[in-house]
Write a protein that holds these residues in place. Structure first.
Motif, PDB file in Angstrom:
ATOM      1  N   GLU A   1       0.873  -1.189   0.000  1.00 53.63           N
ATOM      2  CA  GLU A   1       0.000   0.000   0.000  1.00 53.63           C
ATOM      3  C   GLU A   1       0.899   1.225   0.000  1.00 53.63           C
ATOM      4  O   GLU A   1       2.070   1.126   0.394  1.00 53.63           O
ATOM      5  CB  GLU A   1      -0.868  -0.019   1.270  1.00 53.63           C
ATOM      6  CG  GLU A   1      -1.686  -1.291   1.347  1.00 53.63           C
ATOM      7  CD  GLU A   1      -2.560  -1.399   2.612  1.00 53.63           C
ATOM      8  OE1 GLU A   1      -2.468  -0.507   3.489  1.00 53.63           O
ATOM      9  OE2 GLU A   1      -3.321  -2.362   2.691  1.00 53.63           O
ATOM     10  N   PRO A   2       0.359   2.373  -0.389  1.00 54.59           N
ATOM     11  CA  PRO A   2       1.221   3.560  -0.396  1.00 54.59           C
ATOM     12  C   PRO A   2       1.898   3.781   0.964  1.00 54.59           C
ATOM     13  O   PRO A   2       3.048   4.189   1.023  1.00 54.59           O
ATOM     14  CB  PRO A   2       0.260   4.695  -0.732  1.00 54.59           C
ATOM     15  CG  PRO A   2      -0.827   4.030  -1.517  1.00 54.59           C
ATOM     16  CD  PRO A   2      -0.968   2.646  -0.946  1.00 54.59           C
TER      17      PRO A   2
ATOM     18  N   ALA B   1       2.499   1.361   3.208  1.00 55.28           N
ATOM     19  CA  ALA B   1       3.134   0.148   3.740  1.00 55.28           C
ATOM     20  C   ALA B   1       3.772  -0.676   2.644  1.00 55.28           C
ATOM     21  O   ALA B   1       3.082  -1.367   1.899  1.00 55.28           O
ATOM     22  CB  ALA B   1       2.101  -0.701   4.488  1.00 55.28           C
ATOM     23  N   GLY B   2       5.079  -0.523   2.510  1.00 55.30           N
ATOM     24  CA  GLY B   2       5.858  -1.394   1.629  1.00 55.30           C
ATOM     25  C   GLY B   2       6.565  -2.391   2.521  1.00 55.30           C
ATOM     26  O   GLY B   2       6.158  -3.551   2.635  1.00 55.30           O
TER      27      GLY B   2
ATOM     28  N   PHE C   1       2.127  -0.647  -6.788  1.00 53.85           N
ATOM     29  CA  PHE C   1       3.245  -1.440  -7.330  1.00 53.85           C
ATOM     30  C   PHE C   1       2.858  -2.903  -7.574  1.00 53.85           C
ATOM     31  O   PHE C   1       3.698  -3.793  -7.426  1.00 53.85           O
ATOM     32  CB  PHE C   1       4.448  -1.448  -6.374  1.00 53.85           C
ATOM     33  CG  PHE C   1       5.011  -0.098  -6.002  1.00 53.85           C
ATOM     34  CD1 PHE C   1       4.967   0.969  -6.870  1.00 53.85           C
ATOM     35  CD2 PHE C   1       5.616   0.089  -4.763  1.00 53.85           C
ATOM     36  CE1 PHE C   1       5.506   2.203  -6.518  1.00 53.85           C
ATOM     37  CE2 PHE C   1       6.154   1.307  -4.404  1.00 53.85           C
ATOM     38  CZ  PHE C   1       6.095   2.379  -5.287  1.00 53.85           C
TER      39      PHE C   1
ATOM     40  N   ARG D   1      -3.298   3.378 -12.565  1.00 51.45           N
ATOM     41  CA  ARG D   1      -2.184   3.656 -13.482  1.00 51.45           C
ATOM     42  C   ARG D   1      -1.139   2.565 -13.384  1.00 51.45           C
ATOM     43  O   ARG D   1      -1.123   1.794 -12.429  1.00 51.45           O
ATOM     44  CB  ARG D   1      -1.536   5.009 -13.167  1.00 51.45           C
ATOM     45  CG  ARG D   1      -0.826   5.064 -11.811  1.00 51.45           C
ATOM     46  CD  ARG D   1      -0.269   6.453 -11.537  1.00 51.45           C
ATOM     47  NE  ARG D   1       0.861   6.763 -12.372  1.00 51.45           N
ATOM     48  CZ  ARG D   1       2.129   6.859 -11.926  1.00 51.45           C
ATOM     49  NH1 ARG D   1       2.406   6.640 -10.650  1.00 51.45           N
ATOM     50  NH2 ARG D   1       3.105   7.162 -12.736  1.00 51.45           N
TER      51      ARG D   1
ATOM     52  N   GLU E   1       2.979   2.097 -13.228  1.00 57.21           N
ATOM     53  CA  GLU E   1       4.185   2.866 -12.935  1.00 57.21           C
ATOM     54  C   GLU E   1       5.130   2.847 -14.142  1.00 57.21           C
ATOM     55  O   GLU E   1       5.104   1.927 -14.953  1.00 57.21           O
ATOM     56  CB  GLU E   1       4.908   2.256 -11.733  1.00 57.21           C
ATOM     57  CG  GLU E   1       4.144   2.332 -10.433  1.00 57.21           C
ATOM     58  CD  GLU E   1       4.141   3.729  -9.835  1.00 57.21           C
ATOM     59  OE1 GLU E   1       4.844   4.616 -10.335  1.00 57.21           O
ATOM     60  OE2 GLU E   1       3.413   3.925  -8.839  1.00 57.21           O
ATOM     61  N   MET E   2       5.990   3.873 -14.194  1.00 59.43           N
ATOM     62  CA  MET E   2       7.007   3.914 -15.262  1.00 59.43           C
ATOM     63  C   MET E   2       8.292   3.347 -14.682  1.00 59.43           C
ATOM     64  O   MET E   2       9.039   4.053 -14.019  1.00 59.43           O
ATOM     65  CB  MET E   2       7.219   5.358 -15.694  1.00 59.43           C
ATOM     66  CG  MET E   2       5.965   5.997 -16.198  1.00 59.43           C
ATOM     67  SD  MET E   2       6.173   7.768 -16.387  1.00 59.43           S
ATOM     68  CE  MET E   2       7.173   7.795 -17.839  1.00 59.43           C
ATOM     69  N   LYS E   3       8.521   2.090 -14.966  1.00 62.89           N
ATOM     70  CA  LYS E   3       9.623   1.412 -14.300  1.00 62.89           C
ATOM     71  C   LYS E   3      10.946   1.568 -15.047  1.00 62.89           C
ATOM     72  O   LYS E   3      10.973   1.761 -16.258  1.00 62.89           O
ATOM     73  CB  LYS E   3       9.312  -0.083 -14.198  1.00 62.89           C
ATOM     74  CG  LYS E   3       8.105  -0.376 -13.346  1.00 62.89           C
ATOM     75  CD  LYS E   3       8.039  -1.838 -12.987  1.00 62.89           C
ATOM     76  CE  LYS E   3       7.789  -2.705 -14.206  1.00 62.89           C
ATOM     77  NZ  LYS E   3       7.657  -4.117 -13.827  1.00 62.89           N
TER      78      LYS E   3
ATOM     79  N   ALA F   1       3.457  -2.480 -13.275  1.00 61.23           N
ATOM     80  CA  ALA F   1       3.349  -2.384 -11.808  1.00 61.23           C
ATOM     81  C   ALA F   1       2.200  -1.412 -11.570  1.00 61.23           C
ATOM     82  O   ALA F   1       2.324  -0.215 -11.817  1.00 61.23           O
ATOM     83  CB  ALA F   1       4.637  -1.861 -11.195  1.00 61.23           C
TER      84      ALA F   1
ATOM     85  N   LEU G   1      15.831  -4.285  -9.819  1.00 60.10           N
ATOM     86  CA  LEU G   1      14.554  -4.419  -9.111  1.00 60.10           C
ATOM     87  C   LEU G   1      14.593  -5.535  -8.062  1.00 60.10           C
ATOM     88  O   LEU G   1      13.930  -5.447  -7.028  1.00 60.10           O
ATOM     89  CB  LEU G   1      13.429  -4.685 -10.124  1.00 60.10           C
ATOM     90  CG  LEU G   1      12.019  -4.899  -9.573  1.00 60.10           C
ATOM     91  CD1 LEU G   1      11.580  -3.737  -8.701  1.00 60.10           C
ATOM     92  CD2 LEU G   1      11.027  -5.102 -10.709  1.00 60.10           C
TER      93      LEU G   1
ATOM     94  N   ILE H   1      14.907  -4.696  -4.543  1.00 54.13           N
ATOM     95  CA  ILE H   1      13.884  -3.839  -3.929  1.00 54.13           C
ATOM     96  C   ILE H   1      12.597  -4.612  -3.639  1.00 54.13           C
ATOM     97  O   ILE H   1      12.030  -4.503  -2.552  1.00 54.13           O
ATOM     98  CB  ILE H   1      13.568  -2.634  -4.842  1.00 54.13           C
ATOM     99  CG1 ILE H   1      14.807  -1.751  -5.007  1.00 54.13           C
ATOM    100  CG2 ILE H   1      12.404  -1.827  -4.291  1.00 54.13           C
ATOM    101  CD1 ILE H   1      14.654  -0.634  -6.016  1.00 54.13           C
TER     102      ILE H   1
END
Ligand SMILES: Cc1cc2nc3c(=O)[nH]c(=O)nc-3n(C[C@H](O)[C@H](O)[C@H](O)COP(=O)(O)OP(=O)(O)OC[C@H]3O[C@@H](n4cnc5c(N)ncnc54)[C@H](O)[C@@H]3O)c2cc1C
Lengths: 462, 375
Positions: free
Chosen positions: A190-191, A193-194, A227, A267, A269-271, A279, A426, A429
């Motif tokens: 979540e935004p 909680a990563g 993500f 949306r 993401e631009m990875k 993502a 990646l 991460i």
């Protein structure tokens, strides 16, 4: 006359009397059985050493990757950022073939899944690691497109509930077998909680962002996940949410249909890399999930989440092996073909040392992955996390070595290694940052470490 | 008439002007890391930089432009400081300007007379090295006048611009190129116009998105060719390495600031992440890389004739991997968002990698250092 085609500089040709290869032929038969000077391809000899069903799987995965993934790789990487769910037809076609050939359903034996019965004698994590290495080697993005789906399915499997498997997983696999790829995504992040979604200590203080409220016949989900790999293409998702008014201990896994009203892919993401896989940022507005779609029971989400991560982290380490291997293969090919000072780079001793180190590094992390995967019937957190952070850290070093070898040519996309760098980056991460995976090792170990704090305790083994 | 030297007191005010210029003129067109500034915007900006005096122009009156007066320690400090500042806003444009200024410096010291179009901002660029690496030890031995027959043939190949392709990373506007070539058995300079060069455009490269990459080759019959001296080649390589390091250091400044700011805002594990030892360690390593870069660069701020190429090579060997690591850590501190193109650290990491690959990369530097011998 000896020419360069017959030997590399600084080395004797194989038929020279001082070459061990030459002498080997003269050894007695018994001695030849216990020593080796073969000229086999490393990949082929490693494959042969695997149990036959896994060797076959490894060969098939490589063939599939080279036939269907490799040709799409560069284009998928270079494609403009697309709106969620939009993929070039070639990728959709590839997914159909992958589905039909069983690459989206190999976590279960036939007839439910595509795993042959012979293969079912070996841990699925090992099988997955073999496949993932082959796919990553040709394209990180397409590998992720195919692999994130398994992560999405894992909570269904790990629920241990036959009804869940028959009712939810079996149709997914059936649809895939028919050539209609039904993708599943795994949504914990979540935004807010990563790391907190992957580490109990952090989760303790986190106020959940996606919340399930009771309603007639089920639950209403509200909030945002971010993500989420493959979240843009998934037909269904395993979504983790807290129960209204409760903390993260109440996390529950909900099986969500992407066609549900209120579900929206906001949306992609631009990875930096792995660009063939989206993502996605997902929005849940009063998304209804019936009681029957609660996976593993209410408040069983946290353990399901952590167990899923333990299952997937060894394959993530294997992604890293695939990238290190691809970089080593590309760099070695470059060194054999690129001419400097009238000869190929491979003739220079320092280049040979550089490549030998890359080979050793790659094989070392593969050994670690296979060692853990071969025993991963019940993947342990400590082993999975150690494998993940170590393999991914080392793999990036191998990729950087490949770039260094190419020097001025390293940044060129045509040389392919710069993409491998963007892909491998990646792996340090996601599935928990490597810092969080280091902490996971200790978290899992603490029951043994705490007694060790007392001077009279028995020693531990590492 | 010898150009006026830069007074110590003027250095900081001038650098402040560069900061102002980069903030007001450069930052607005480079704000979005996922959207490289257009060629047109870079042209306009470069014209402004030229008018402002950062980019060299009229070779009779170089002023304080980049690399215009490298024999003056303050002027050299200005070039390093300015590139650092510019790169802290955008590494690609900083590299384009550095190479343009380097090429102008070369033209001046070699004696190539540049016409007005060649002097236009970004019209001229330079390739400092051969088609791959650093010619192993051969370049160093040539520079130290200890060249062997084997070195001669290595250099002939390394600088064979006719049959070998060399990658050029430059802004799309480049029109002329200066590079060392091997011509009739001696190292020489060639000034060649784009129309005389065989060019293969490459796909978008790993980083420095504002620039393009081309594989280039040119025959000996093209352009102007004059013999090169050891001192000229050495000076060019010293200034190029200084520029690359200054740009890499500036890029790291940007990453350090972003990582520090993010870590003080992002909450995970029940607190802002800068309170976790894991994150503190990463931030400290970024700071340490920054400190190392500052130390090395300030130690290298001497008049050009007092700088040794061996030192510069050692500095590159030492600093590029450290600064790449720092860029990786800046991304890592950001977690998942750091991996995204629209966040910032992602671009900084790619740019930092690209700087490491420039001018022969770093892998052959130990061979270069060994061949150079003791100072
Ligand atoms: C391309 C991509 C695909 C992904 N796919 C999925 C997916 O399919 N499904 C899914 O659910 N998620 C997915 N993720 C999310 C991923 O797992 C998280 O990004 C990751 O766990 C890190 O979380 P974060 O990005 O919020 O970073 P943060 O948690 O904000 O971390 C920022 C920094 O703080 C450090 N940190 C945080 N907490 C602590 C602590 N307690 N102690 C010490 N250090 C700490 C971290 O190590 C990191 O360096 C994906 C991410 C990406 C980038």
């Amino acid at each position: 006359m000896i020419n360069r085609a017959m030997h590399l500089e600084g080395h004797l040709p194989a038929d020279h009397r001082l070459a061990p290869h030459w002498q080997f032929a003269a050894l007695p038969r018994i001695a030849q059985q216990i020593t080796s000077y073969q000229r086999d391809d490393l990949w082929a000899s490693d494959t042969r050493r695997l149990p036959a069903p896994l060797a076959q799987l490894r060969r098939r995965a490589r063939t599939f990757a080279e036939t269907y993934l490799a040709p799409l790789s560069a284009e998928a990487d270079l494609a403009m950022h697309t709106v969620p769910g939009q993929h070039p037809p070639a990728i959709t076609d590839m997914l159909k073939v992958a589905a039909r050939e069983g690459w989206l359903s190999y976590f279960l034996p036939r007839p439910l899944g595509s795993m042959s019965w012979k293969r079912s004698l070996y841990p699925p994590v090992w099988q997955s690691s073999l496949v993932v290495e082959e796919f990553s080697r040709v394209c990180g993005g397409l590998m992720l497109l195919l692999s994130a789906h398994h992560l999405g399915c894992i909570p269904l499997l790990l629920s241990g509930d036959i009804k869940v498997i028959r009712r939810f997983l079996a149709p997914v696999y059936r649809s895939c077998h028919k050539g209609d790829p039904h993708l599943v995504a795994f949504a914990i992040t979540e935004p807010g909680a990563g790391s907190d979604a992957e580490d109990g200590h952090g989760a303790r203080d986190y106020k959940p962002g996606v919340v399930a409220s009771r309603c007639q016949g089920g639950w209403k989900l509200n909030g945002r996940k971010c993500f989420i790999s493959g979240g843009d293409m998934a037909r269904t998702l395993t979504v983790f949410a807290a129960l209204e008014g409760e903390g993260m201990e109440s996390w529950t896994c909900f099986y969500v249909d992407a066609a549900s009203p209120g579900f929206r892919v906001a949306r992609n993401e631009m990875k930096m890399g792995m660009r063939a896989s989206g993502a996605a940022d997902l929005e849940f507005t009063e998304v209804f999930v019936p009681d029957s779609h609660v996976i593993g029971g209410l408040r069983k989400g946290w353990v399901l989440n952590r167990a899923s991560l333990n299952t997937s982290r060894i394959p993530v380490a294997s992604m890293a092996v695939g990238f290190a291997r691809a970089a080593t293969e590309q760099a070695t090919t470059f060194a054999c073909r690129y001419q400097l000072g009238g000869k190929a780079l491979i003739h220079y001793q320092d280049v040979q040392q550089h490549i030998a180190t890359m080979v050793a590094e790659t094989r070392a992390i593969r050994s670690m992955v296979w060692q853990e995967a071969r025993n991963a019937w019940k993947p342990r957190q400590l082993n999975a996390s150690a494998c993940k952070f170590h393999a991914t850290n080392r793999a990036q070093i191998v990729v950087e070595m490949a770039l260094d070898l190419l020097a001025d040519q390293g940044g060129l996309q045509e040389q392919k290694i710069e993409k491998i760098f963007r892909d491998v980056r990646l792996t340090r991460i996601f599935e928990g940052t490597n810092q969080i995976n280091q902490l996971s090792v200790i978290e899992d170990w603490q029951d043994q470490l705490l007694p060790l704090c007392s001077p009279s305790s028995a020693p531990i083994g590492v | 008439m010898a150009p006026a030297l830069l007074a110590t007191d003027d250095l900081q005010p001038l650098l402040d002007e560069v900061t102002r210029f980069s903030t007001t003129e450069m930052a607005p067109i480079t704000q979005r890391p996922d959207l490289p500034a257009s060629a047109e915007a870079i042209s306009k900006l470069s014209q402004a930089a030229y008018d402002f005096g950062i980019l060299p122009g009229d070779d009779q009156n170089p002023g304080f432009a980049l690399w215009a007066q490298p024999e003056d320690a303050n002027a050299l400090a200005f070039s390093i400081g300015a590139l650092k500042q510019l790169a802290s806003v955008n590494a690609g444009i900083a590299l384009a300007w550095h190479r343009n200024a380097l090429a102008c410096f070369l033209a001046r010291s070699i004696g190539f007379r540049l016409n007005e179009t060649q002097q236009a901002p970004l019209a001229l660029t330079a390739i400092p090295t051969g088609h791959h690496g650093l010619a192993r030890g051969s370049l160093a031995r040539w520079l130290r006048r200890r060249v062997t027959d084997e070195d001669q043939s290595m250099l002939a190949d390394w600088l064979d611009r006719n049959t070998c392709n060399t990658p050029l990373t430059a802004p799309p506007q480049w029109q002329n190129l200066i590079w060392p070539v091997w011509h009739e058995g001696v190292m020489s300079w060639q000034l060649v116009h784009r129309s005389e060069i065989a060019i293969t455009p490459c796909r978008p490269q790993h980083g420095l998105d504002e620039l393009g990459t081309w594989q280039v080759s040119a025959g000996p019959a093209n352009g102007e060719i004059v013999g090169a001296t050891q001192q000229q080649v050495s000076s060019m390589l010293v200034l190029d390495a200084l520029g690359l390091l200054a740009i890499a250091a500036g890029t790291n400044q940007h990453g350090a600031a972003m990582a520090g700011e993010f870590a003080s805002l992002r909450r995970q594990g029940g607190r802002v992440i800068s309170q976790h030892a894991a994150v503190q360690t990463m931030l400290a390593k970024i700071q340490q890389a920054r400190w190392e870069a500052e130390m090395v660069l300030s130690g290298l701020t001497r008049p050009l004739s007092r700088l040794s190429l061996k030192e510069l090579m050692m500095a590159r060997q030492q600093l590029h991997p450290r600064l790449c690591m720092a860029a990786n850590l800046a991304m890592q501190v950001h977690g998942g968002i750091g991996y995204m193109q629209d966040c910032g650290p992602e671009k900084l990491l790619r740019d930092q990698n690209m700087l490491r690959f420039q001018s022969g990369g770093t892998r052959e530097i130990p061979l270069f250092i060994h061949a150079w011998g003791e100072i």
